[in-house]
Design a protein around this motif. Structure first.
Motif, short mmCIF file in Angstrom:
data_model
loop_
_atom_site.label_atom_id
_atom_site.label_comp_id
_atom_site.label_asym_id
_atom_site.label_seq_id
_atom_site.Cartn_x
_atom_site.Cartn_y
_atom_site.Cartn_z
N TRP A 101 50.88 4.78 63.70
CA TRP A 101 49.37 4.79 63.70
C TRP A 101 49.26 5.17 65.19
O TRP A 101 49.86 4.69 66.41
N SER A 102 48.06 5.72 65.49
CA SER A 102 47.56 5.98 66.96
C SER A 102 46.12 6.06 66.77
O SER A 102 45.24 6.66 65.85
N ARG A 112 48.03 12.92 72.65
CA ARG A 112 48.69 13.46 71.21
C ARG A 112 50.12 12.75 71.17
O ARG A 112 50.70 13.23 71.86
N CYS A 157 39.59 1.74 63.31
CA CYS A 157 39.93 2.02 64.99
C CYS A 157 39.72 0.92 65.78
O CYS A 157 40.64 0.64 66.60
N THR A 201 38.59 7.93 67.73
CA THR A 201 39.49 8.58 66.37
C THR A 201 40.80 7.83 66.10
O THR A 201 41.50 7.40 67.21
N GLY A 202 41.24 8.01 65.04
CA GLY A 202 42.79 7.34 64.84
C GLY A 202 43.31 7.98 63.55
O GLY A 202 42.53 8.44 62.57
N ARG A 203 44.44 8.07 63.55
CA ARG A 203 45.33 8.73 62.55
C ARG A 203 46.55 7.44 62.09
O ARG A 203 47.11 6.89 63.24
N LEU A 262 49.03 12.73 57.87
CA LEU A 262 48.41 12.03 58.67
C LEU A 262 47.19 11.89 58.17
O LEU A 262 46.39 12.87 57.34
N VAL A 263 46.65 10.68 58.08
CA VAL A 263 45.18 10.39 57.35
C VAL A 263 44.32 9.96 58.29
O VAL A 263 44.70 9.11 59.32
N GLU A 264 43.28 10.44 58.64
CA GLU A 264 42.17 10.00 59.63
C GLU A 264 41.73 8.61 59.13
O GLU A 264 41.49 8.14 58.03
N LEU A 265 41.60 7.74 60.48
CA LEU A 265 40.93 6.23 60.22
C LEU A 265 39.79 6.24 60.21
O LEU A 265 39.25 7.02 61.54
#
Lengths: 138, 138
Positions: free
Chosen positions: B84-85, A39, B16, B124-126, B8-11
């Protein structure tokens, strides 16, 4: 176009701490019940104390207390093929005490009352260098 | 100065994978015998196959085969507080076969005959967004 190949040079411990102290974002890795996970965190590094803040109900809060963790900071430039990486390995502790609150400034809105401290056991770092052993400049 | 707080918004999964396919550097996390560890790697992401190359004698080669791993790619901008990650969790496999060699182009000089493949189980990505739910621009 000739590939610009790089080599890695180990950074001295003091240099690693200097880079840590200049970093506001790092990546925390720990072993969750279902395997390794990572994270991004907003760090505060004061001297050799590494802290960050997280939400009370986060998976991190529930999983990292008194556990082995790794914290990475670094930067890379894919065009110039420059970069460095510092890795801290050690244990984490979780505190709900406002008196021990991390000075880290989270980018995310919302309450982050929990402070995680990373207790470093091993600090290593490496930087990419060019054929002359120099850090490449763009 | 008002703090620019982010959310944060989920991608979506496809987004991703798009970000993974555009990434040349990632961080591999795994659980070594003495705890979690992280290494930067030069990736190749073709479709949904993630590979990279490493040295035959590396700790990674010895430790990640058939093991749970996490692979992170991302970017952050501390000035604009953008970022982003994307996190891939799954298992790794190690191949010494030149026929299965990764197309990844290591930045480091020296032989890297071993190919590590990350088999994604969870992607997963945000992304950080501003008060209007938009990705901030510098």
């Amino acid at each position: 176009m000739a590939a610009r190949e790089r080599a890695l040079v180990e950074l001295a411990t003091d240099a690693c701490w200097g880079l840590l102290q200049g970093s506001r974002v790092g990546l925390l890795a720990w072993t969750a019940p279902d395997g390794p996970t990572v994270r991004p965190v907003n760090l505060a590094v004061a001297g050799r104390t590494i802290t960050f803040r997280t939400a009370a109900g986060s998976a991190m809060t529930q999983q990292v207390d008194d556990s082995l963790v790794a914290l990475q900071v670094g930067a890379t430039d894919g065009v110039e093929r420059t970069g460095w990486s510092v890795l801290v390995r050690g244990t984490a502790s979780v505190s709900f005490s406002s008196e021990e609150a991390s000075p880290a400034e989270p980018w995310l809105r919302g309450a982050r009352p929990v402070t995680v401290t990373v207790h470093a056991r091993e600090v290593t770092g490496r930087v990419l260098v060019d054929d002359e052993g120099q850090i490449p400049h763009g």
